[in-house]
Design a protein around this motif. Structure first.
Motif, PDB file in Angstrom:
ATOM      1  N   ILE A 230     -18.375   1.847   7.156  1.00 57.09           N
ATOM      2  CA  ILE A 230     -18.679   1.433   5.781  1.00 57.09           C
ATOM      3  C   ILE A 230     -17.402   1.465   4.939  1.00 57.09           C
ATOM      4  N   GLY A 231     -16.630   2.520   5.126  1.00 59.36           N
ATOM      5  CA  GLY A 231     -15.359   2.645   4.395  1.00 59.36           C
ATOM      6  C   GLY A 231     -14.393   1.516   4.715  1.00 59.36           C
ATOM      7  N   GLU A 232     -14.374   1.108   5.968  1.00 54.51           N
ATOM      8  CA  GLU A 232     -13.488  -0.007   6.338  1.00 54.51           C
ATOM      9  C   GLU A 232     -13.970  -1.312   5.714  1.00 54.51           C
TER      10      GLU A 232
ATOM     11  N   SER B 180     -14.383   8.740   1.725  1.00 49.17           N
ATOM     12  CA  SER B 180     -15.024   9.975   2.181  1.00 49.17           C
ATOM     13  C   SER B 180     -14.006  10.854   2.888  1.00 49.17           C
ATOM     14  N   PRO B 181     -14.204  12.172   2.820  1.00 52.41           N
ATOM     15  CA  PRO B 181     -13.276  13.094   3.480  1.00 52.41           C
ATOM     16  C   PRO B 181     -13.021  12.760   4.951  1.00 52.41           C
TER      17      PRO B 181
ATOM     18  N   ALA C 140      -7.774   9.315  12.052  1.00 58.05           N
ATOM     19  CA  ALA C 140      -6.438   9.003  12.585  1.00 58.05           C
ATOM     20  C   ALA C 140      -5.891   7.644  12.151  1.00 58.05           C
ATOM     21  N   ASN C 141      -6.739   6.620  12.169  1.00 56.99           N
ATOM     22  CA  ASN C 141      -6.152   5.293  11.964  1.00 56.99           C
ATOM     23  C   ASN C 141      -6.241   4.755  10.540  1.00 56.99           C
ATOM     24  N   LEU C 142      -6.619   5.601   9.575  1.00 56.07           N
ATOM     25  CA  LEU C 142      -6.735   5.104   8.197  1.00 56.07           C
ATOM     26  C   LEU C 142      -5.426   4.495   7.657  1.00 56.07           C
ATOM     27  N   PRO C 143      -4.294   5.190   7.770  1.00 65.22           N
ATOM     28  CA  PRO C 143      -3.057   4.618   7.206  1.00 65.22           C
ATOM     29  C   PRO C 143      -2.712   3.253   7.813  1.00 65.22           C
ATOM     30  N   ALA C 144      -2.817   3.151   9.127  1.00 61.11           N
ATOM     31  CA  ALA C 144      -2.510   1.874   9.789  1.00 61.11           C
ATOM     32  C   ALA C 144      -3.476   0.790   9.331  1.00 61.11           C
ATOM     33  N   TYR C 145      -4.741   1.172   9.185  1.00 65.04           N
ATOM     34  CA  TYR C 145      -5.750   0.202   8.751  1.00 65.04           C
ATOM     35  C   TYR C 145      -5.460  -0.314   7.342  1.00 65.04           C
ATOM     36  N   LEU C 146      -5.162   0.613   6.440  1.00 62.44           N
ATOM     37  CA  LEU C 146      -4.861   0.233   5.058  1.00 62.44           C
ATOM     38  C   LEU C 146      -3.640  -0.669   4.981  1.00 62.44           C
ATOM     39  N   LEU C 147      -2.627  -0.305   5.753  1.00 60.98           N
ATOM     40  CA  LEU C 147      -1.386  -1.067   5.732  1.00 60.98           C
ATOM     41  C   LEU C 147      -1.615  -2.478   6.263  1.00 60.98           C
ATOM     42  N   GLN C 148      -2.359  -2.539   7.355  1.00 65.07           N
ATOM     43  CA  GLN C 148      -2.642  -3.834   7.967  1.00 65.07           C
ATOM     44  C   GLN C 148      -3.426  -4.726   6.998  1.00 65.07           C
ATOM     45  N   CYS C 149      -4.433  -4.165   6.334  1.00 64.79           N
ATOM     46  CA  CYS C 149      -5.256  -4.956   5.415  1.00 64.79           C
ATOM     47  C   CYS C 149      -4.469  -5.421   4.195  1.00 64.79           C
ATOM     48  N   THR C 150      -3.665  -4.532   3.613  1.00 64.80           N
ATOM     49  CA  THR C 150      -2.908  -4.944   2.425  1.00 64.80           C
ATOM     50  C   THR C 150      -1.828  -5.956   2.808  1.00 64.80           C
ATOM     51  N   GLN C 151      -1.169  -5.713   3.948  1.00 59.43           N
ATOM     52  CA  GLN C 151      -0.101  -6.630   4.349  1.00 59.43           C
ATOM     53  C   GLN C 151      -0.641  -8.025   4.637  1.00 59.43           C
ATOM     54  N   SER C 152      -1.752  -8.094   5.355  1.00 62.60           N
ATOM     55  CA  SER C 152      -2.232  -9.434   5.699  1.00 62.60           C
ATOM     56  C   SER C 152      -2.777 -10.158   4.473  1.00 62.60           C
TER      57      SER C 152
ATOM     58  N   ALA D 111       0.738  12.618   1.821  1.00 68.01           N
ATOM     59  CA  ALA D 111       2.177  12.314   1.838  1.00 68.01           C
ATOM     60  C   ALA D 111       2.444  11.020   2.620  1.00 68.01           C
ATOM     61  N   GLU D 112       1.724  10.877   3.720  1.00 70.22           N
ATOM     62  CA  GLU D 112       1.866   9.687   4.554  1.00 70.22           C
ATOM     63  C   GLU D 112       1.488   8.422   3.766  1.00 70.22           C
ATOM     64  N   LEU D 113       0.346   8.496   3.068  1.00 75.00           N
ATOM     65  CA  LEU D 113      -0.132   7.346   2.316  1.00 75.00           C
ATOM     66  C   LEU D 113       0.761   7.060   1.113  1.00 75.00           C
ATOM     67  N   ARG D 114       1.233   8.126   0.488  1.00 76.86           N
ATOM     68  CA  ARG D 114       2.155   7.987  -0.639  1.00 76.86           C
ATOM     69  C   ARG D 114       3.436   7.276  -0.215  1.00 76.86           C
TER      70      ARG D 114
END
Ligand code: C2E
Ligand code: MG
Ligand code: MG
Ligand code: MG
Length: 287
Positions: A90-92, A120-121, A127-139, A168-171
């Motif tokens: 759902i979050g994705e 959600s916490p 594990a893959n949230l940062p990669a997912y966010l980056l991929q979605c914003t970049q594309s 820190a990673e997301l920042r």
């Protein structure tokens, strides 16, 4: 004899338990079905700059458009989604949908608009949230700076190290982090000093009493001051009256969100609102 009794308790069974397990299972299936059939919808609530009165962004809030039961608010299904693991899916979906909408607004010349999403916490720490966010914003060609990630303050406390590392990673990738429902957790202010966050959202439970209760007003004033000292943006949630808005401006709060300006609305009504108001509110605005 005691041991026997407790062993027996493991197999203890009641028809009512069966019923509630079955109901949970059914609603989990429904939740999955809702996702498959695209029955979820994002509503958007404006966030208004206290200094200029302009809409600077929105918070995306999920709704479930159920074919039989109508519009279901998140309080009725987020817990279930969290306990079944569906919250990640759902979050994705929320991330995808929010970014697609932000891309539309930016393409229409409203590049200044930001969008806040709730995570959600479990999803935040996955594990893959940062990669997912980056991929979605970049594309989508969206700057990470315009997608604000809201998490509740208890995340930062319960899993302190993991949460801090993740923030820190997301920042570092450029995503602003916001602490939602600030003041309701069992934290002290001290924990904020080492967290890479940009924004705090002062919970409605303090805002709703500021015009009647001196203690609430003092607490909110203190949080706003703290925000200034730590260089954090302060957003007040649940502002319902002009009196509250005036007080918050007086306290030096940065931004306001609440029914006084607008309740969360489907995107067509938001577009109308952006057109009509020209994206700004005047002093005489009423709900
Ligand atoms: P939240 O993130 O703290 O969102 C603010 C809630 O306050 C929203 O309720 C909003 O409609 C409501 N609100 C805003 N202004 C006012 C006001 O002036 N007065 C009053 N009485 N209420 C106001 P909503 O949309 O029912 O969402 C409830 C909670 O559900 C959210 O609290 C958030 O924790 C969660 N949620 C919403 N969307 C999502 C999502 O996409 N993902 C996740 N994981 N959680 C979500
Ligand atoms: Mg929120
Ligand atoms: Mg909140
Ligand atoms: Mg809340």
């Amino acid at each position: 004899a005691r041991k026997q009794k407790s062993r027996k308790a493991i197999g203890f069974y009641q028809p009512s338990m069966h019923k509630s397990m079955k109901e949970n299972l059914l609603s989990e299936m429904n939740l999955q079905k809702g996702l498959d059939l695209k029955q979820f919808q994002l509503f958007y609530q404006p966030q208004v700059c206290c200094k200029t009165g302009e809409i600077e962004g929105f918070e995306a809030l999920i709704r479930w458009q159920h074919p039989e039961r109508g519009l279901i608010p998140p309080i009725n299904f987020i817990n279930l989604a969290e306990s079944t693991g569906l919250i990640k899916l759902i979050g994705e979906w929320v991330i995808q949908e929010a970014i697609a909408q932000l891309k539309k607004w930016h393409a229409e010349g409203k590049e200044h608009l930001s969008l806040s999403i709730n995570l959600s916490p479990v999803h935040f720490l996955s594990a893959n949230l940062p990669a997912y966010l980056l991929q979605c914003t970049q594309s989508a060609g969206i700057a990470p700076q315009s997608l604000i990630l809201e998490i509740t303050e208890n995340v930062a406390i319960e899993d302190r190290d993991a949460a801090r590392n993740r923030m820190a990673e997301l920042r570092a990738m450029g995503f602003p982090i916001s602490i939602d429902d600030f003041g309701t957790g069992y934290s002290s202010f001290a924990y904020l000093q080492n967290l890479p966050v940009q924004q705090i959202k002062i919970d409605r439970q303090f805002i709703r009493h500021i015009s009647k209760n001196e203690n609430s007003a003092a607490i909110v004033q203190t949080i706003v001051q703290l925000g200034k000292t730590l260089n954090l943006q302060t957003v007040a949630e649940g502002v319902e009256t002009k009196k509250e808005w005036d007080l918050l401006k007086q306290f030096g709060c940065d931004s306001i969100q609440g029914f006084y300006f607008s309740k969360p609305l489907p995107v067509n009504e938001i577009d109308q609102l952006l057109q009509n108001a020209g994206g700004s509110y005047n002093e005489n605005q009423s709900t």
